[in-house]
Motif scaffolding. Structure first.
Motif: not given
Length: 394
Positions: A307-336
């Motif tokens: 939630q601090n996405y800024c791919p250029s790493h220049q002039g990045c916004p510094t306020e907290p993200s207002g995007v609310k993330i909820s009810q996310v499930t990660y199930k049976n994820i395997q590998g390297t």
């Protein structure tokens, strides 16, 4: 937690079970309208004439692109049309080799304001190597075109299509409803800039299954306003994985909800499954997301919320993200994991992630060094065996 239902109208589901080739009774072959299968003659006008004839047909109609190679410049296949249409491609459609020929058109092949349309088969080669070279050199280049776009199109089937060497995104779906995408292959070099596979936004009722995406950016990018999106049996890599976002670029922005990614394999990608938002105020949200039954093979960031996405790493916004993330499930994820930090959940300070569920996760780094996890403002529950150790706060 109840898994969200990915619903499509019953009539549309029944139609997809019927051999779609049997639905067309009137054929408009582009060669009959002057198209030349030599790869050098501009066939744009002939394609448009065939489309216009099919679009005006009172009976279901098929535009046929037969065996051969057809040169096509920027073109819009516009509706509304009178009946169900099929665009059946057996041959190969190629773009001009001079990337400047597109100007600022934004799209190479655009379907707009059409209902009940099927795009079946064929290879579409945007021949973008010159454009990529321009971008990499830092010259003043045009913005690039999306290879195949669907804008305000409803009841869509995209089947058996191969898209190669897109300038930017291979396939864009914008403001569409009831879209079935199956057995599609999207291919561009891993170092080609901004060549997303699918960009989906402001669309509802999307199914993507049985497809392979090898590209230089996100295999699938899920943008604002996307709802009821099911991805299954996807082979992703190289590329940047499946991303929800970036979100929060605008203050007033629609959210993303009811997304499932299942039974898929990520190979050598930058990310596996990612949610990303800019660190600025926003009305956007992400909720009811399921990532399950996934295999990671040497993936740099198998599980990531940023939630601090800024791919250029220049002039990045510094306020907290207002995007609310909820009810996310990660199930049976395997590998390297290709990096030691296999799981990174960096959520907003002002809007912490809530309802995160980790269940049966097994991600390893190497035989000597164990994988690690890092969390910030992430609240949720861990079930079963979690490797690396869960860093969620309750």
């Amino acid at each position: 937690m109840t898994k969200p239902a990915i619903t499509l109208p019953l009539l549309f589901i029944l139609l997809t079970l019927i051999d779609i080739s049997s639905c067309a009774s009137t054929v408009f072959n582009v060669v009959s309208f002057g198209a030349k299968p030599d790869g050098a003659t501009d066939s744009t006008a002939a394609f448009l004439k065939a489309w216009q004839g099919a679009c005006a047909s009172a009976a279901s109609a098929t535009v046929v692109v037969p065996t051969g190679t057809f040169l096509l410049k920027a073109v819009t296949f516009r509706g509304p049309c009178k009946s169900r249409l099929q665009f059946q491609v057996t041959g190969t459609v190629v773009a001009p080799t001079d990337y400047r020929a597109f100007g600022n058109s934004g799209s190479w092949i655009l379907f707009a304001n059409v209902n009940k349309i099927s795009l079946v088969g064929g290879t579409f080669d945007a021949r973008a190597s010159g454009f990529w070279s321009c971008r990499k050199s830092g010259q003043n280049c045009p913005p690039g075109v999306r290879s195949i776009s669907f804008n305000s199109v409803n009841d869509v089937i995209i089947s058996g299509v191969k898209s190669m060497n897109s300038q930017v995104t291979h396939v864009t779906v914008n403001r569409c409803t009831n879209v079935v995408i199956r057995n599609v292959r999207l291919v561009a070099p891993g170092n080609s800039p901004n060549t997303d596979g699918f960009d989906i936004q402001s669309s509802t009722g999307i199914t993507l299954t049985g497809s392979t995406i090898q590209t230089g950016d996100d295999c699938v990018a899920i943008g604002p306003g996307t709802r009821n999106f099911l991805i299954s049996k996807l082979a992703c890599g190289p590329g940047h994985g499946v991303s929800i976002g970036s979100l929060g670029k605008e203050l007033k922005e629609d959210g993303v909800e009811n997304v499932t990614v299942s039974s898929s394999v990520f190979t050598g990608t930058q990310n596996g499954v990612r949610i990303k938002s800019w660190a600025r105020p926003s009305t956007g949200f992400v909720k009811n997301v399921f990532f399950q039954d996934l295999i990671m093979k040497n993936v740099e960031n198998p599980i990531i919320i940023d939630q601090n996405y800024c791919p250029s790493h220049q002039g990045c916004p510094t306020e907290p993200s207002g995007v609310k993330i909820s009810q996310v499930t990660y199930k049976n994820i395997q590998g390297t994991s290709a990096t030691q930090q296999a799981m990174k959940l960096m959520c907003s300070k002002s809007n912490p992630c809530t309802g995160i569920t980790l269940q049966d996760i097994k991600l390893t780094f190497n035989k000597v060094t164990p994988a690690t996890s890092l969390c910030s403002n992430a609240l949720g529950t861990s079930l079963g065996v979690i490797q690396p150790t869960s860093c969620l706060n309750r």
